[in-house]
Design a protein around this motif. Structure first.
Motif, PDB file in Angstrom:
ATOM      1  N   ALA A  13       0.829  -1.205   0.000  1.00  0.00           N
ATOM      2  CA  ALA A  13       0.000   0.000   0.000  1.00  0.00           C
ATOM      3  C   ALA A  13       0.859   1.248   0.000  1.00  0.00           C
ATOM      4  CB  ALA A  13      -0.924   0.002   1.217  1.00  0.00           C
ATOM      5  N   VAL A  14       0.402   2.257  -0.726  1.00  0.00           N
ATOM      6  CA  VAL A  14       1.013   3.583  -0.732  1.00  0.00           C
ATOM      7  C   VAL A  14       0.034   4.546  -0.083  1.00  0.00           C
ATOM      8  CG1 VAL A  14       1.645   5.524  -2.205  1.00  0.00           C
ATOM      9  CG2 VAL A  14       2.475   3.231  -2.756  1.00  0.00           C
ATOM     10  N   ALA A  72      10.046   5.033   3.462  1.00  0.00           N
ATOM     11  CA  ALA A  72       9.644   6.431   3.340  1.00  0.00           C
ATOM     12  C   ALA A  72       9.839   6.928   1.914  1.00  0.00           C
ATOM     13  CB  ALA A  72      10.439   7.302   4.302  1.00  0.00           C
ATOM     14  N   HIS A  73       8.955   7.853   1.500  1.00  0.00           N
ATOM     15  CA  HIS A  73       9.081   8.529   0.208  1.00  0.00           C
ATOM     16  C   HIS A  73       8.813  10.008   0.451  1.00  0.00           C
ATOM     17  CE1 HIS A  73       7.556  10.155  -3.653  1.00  0.00           C
ATOM     18  NE2 HIS A  73       8.477   9.361  -4.186  1.00  0.00           N
ATOM     19  N   GLY A  74       9.764  10.858   0.099  1.00  0.00           N
ATOM     20  CA  GLY A  74       9.628  12.283   0.379  1.00  0.00           C
ATOM     21  C   GLY A  74       9.362  13.125  -0.839  1.00  0.00           C
ATOM     22  N   ALA A  88       7.164   3.938  -8.410  1.00  0.00           N
ATOM     23  CA  ALA A  88       8.409   3.201  -8.611  1.00  0.00           C
ATOM     24  C   ALA A  88       8.990   2.714  -7.288  1.00  0.00           C
ATOM     25  CB  ALA A  88       9.426   4.081  -9.338  1.00  0.00           C
ATOM     26  N   THR A  89       8.836   3.502  -6.224  1.00  0.00           N
ATOM     27  CA  THR A  89       9.348   3.091  -4.916  1.00  0.00           C
ATOM     28  C   THR A  89       8.664   1.813  -4.448  1.00  0.00           C
ATOM     29  OG1 THR A  89       9.912   5.354  -4.267  1.00  0.00           O
ATOM     30  CG2 THR A  89       9.565   3.768  -2.488  1.00  0.00           C
ATOM     31  N   ALA A  90       7.352   1.740  -4.635  1.00  0.00           N
ATOM     32  CA  ALA A  90       6.635   0.521  -4.257  1.00  0.00           C
ATOM     33  C   ALA A  90       7.106  -0.669  -5.074  1.00  0.00           C
ATOM     34  CB  ALA A  90       5.130   0.727  -4.436  1.00  0.00           C
ATOM     35  N   LEU A  91       7.215  -0.470  -6.374  1.00  0.00           N
ATOM     36  CA  LEU A  91       7.594  -1.580  -7.257  1.00  0.00           C
ATOM     37  C   LEU A  91       9.037  -1.996  -7.049  1.00  0.00           C
ATOM     38  CD1 LEU A  91       5.849  -0.387 -10.551  1.00  0.00           C
ATOM     39  CD2 LEU A  91       5.003  -2.031  -8.856  1.00  0.00           C
ATOM     40  N   ASP A  92       9.934  -1.022  -6.890  1.00  0.00           N
ATOM     41  CA  ASP A  92      11.353  -1.343  -6.708  1.00  0.00           C
ATOM     42  C   ASP A  92      11.629  -1.974  -5.351  1.00  0.00           C
ATOM     43  OD1 ASP A  92      11.766  -0.254  -9.195  1.00  0.00           O
ATOM     44  OD2 ASP A  92      12.586   1.648  -8.456  1.00  0.00           O
TER      45      ASP A  92
END
Length: 306
Positions: A13-14, A72-74, A88-92
């Motif tokens: 989840a994002v 974390a994603h900022g 991309a952060t979720a997938l990577d």
């Protein structure tokens, strides 16, 4: 949440704007139910100024300390690059994306005659564009998956407001943005259903940085063991259920959520409602939502939908 069922086990989840308030509560609740969570937050002030990495990283630390997985994603999700990097952060990191909770936002309240164009643009940007761009990039991924024969059980939960349903004096920019999110939700649900994507919206009421100045004492946390009706955690069980595979078949709908009450909105008028008088578990919230939906009239068809 005291009772967990693993309703989101195996899902990724994002959550945008997840460093504080409702977003933080959603991220923690999703993680408690087994989801791996991408915690997005730029750490802005209430009016959207400034940035800081602390809020998102603190929520990630809380999730990890509880045995969950989070990153974390900022990035600024109201930019195409920021929204693309979010997906991309979720997938990577986790290899998949199942649930998107659009929550990020801030306020710049003014009466209309005093509302500057900059304040209008800034609020529309973070709320409406900040919903559109993550949804666009996530939907593109899910469509590609479906076309490759891997149809997902994807879920999107958008965040509107009572201001978007009924309007709010002094919040013309915010009300317009939140009403726009409702229209975006209906269109996305109609367009993306064929690709295994369900899109719903909530209109929550809870104590956050954005509401504490407006409601002040009326939203103060009670002392002792009394039920804290305005705690943001009360909204999260419905979000968890909508973000899980258990909500199959529910799309293009709008729910009000406050304290122990869930309401299905019908043409922006309150429809069937149930009040537990306490916080729901995700399973209870889901069972109640399905009962309420069974009692409600079907929504009007979306123009242009097939």
């Amino acid at each position: 949440m005291t009772d967990t069922t693993g309703i989101c086990a195996g899902r990724v989840a994002v959550v945008t704007g997840a460093g504080r308030g409702l977003g933080r509560a959603h991220a923690l609740a999703l993680a408690a139910e087994g989801a791996k969570v991408v915690v997005n937050d730029i750490g802005a002030a209430l009016d959207g100024s400034g940035t800081a990495t602390g809020p998102a990283e603190q929520v990630v630390a809380e999730i990890r300390e509880s045995g969950g997985e989070a990153v974390a994603h900022g990035g600024d999700i109201a930019t195409s690059d920021g929204a693309a990097s979010l997906v991309a952060t979720a997938l990577d990191t986790y290899g998949r994306l199942d649930t998107l909770v659009n929550n990020a936002g801030f306020l710049r309240d003014r009466m209309l005659v005093n509302l500057d164009e900059e304040d209008w643009d800034a609020v529309m940007r973070v709320h409406l564009k900040g919903h559109f761009l993550p949804l666009k990039h996530a939907a593109a991924h899910w469509r590609a998956e479906a076309k490759a024969g891997r149809t997902p059980e994807a879920r999107v939960v958008n965040t509107s407001s009572g201001a978007g349903l009924s309007g709010s004096v002094g919040q013309g920019n915010y009300s317009a943005a939140k009403a726009g999110i409702l229209g975006l939700t209906l269109v996305a649900a109609a367009e993306m259903g064929r690709y295994g994507v369900q899109v719903n919206a909530i209109a929550p009421a809870a104590r956050t940085r954005m509401t504490e100045q407006t409601f002040a004492d009326a939203m103060a946390a009670p002392e002792g063991d009394a039920f804290d009706a305005m705690a943001p955690e009360n909204v999260s069980p419905l979000v968890v259920w909508l973000g899980s595979s258990a909500s199959a078949g529910v799309t293009g709908r709008v729910f009000e959520a406050e304290a122990g009450r869930i309401t299905v909105m019908q043409g922006w008028h309150p429809g069937p409602t149930a009040d537990k008088g306490a916080r729901w578990t995700p399973s209870e919230a889901g069972e109640t939502a399905l009962k309420l939906l069974a009692e409600s009239r079907a929504p009007e068809g979306v123009y242009g939908a097939k």
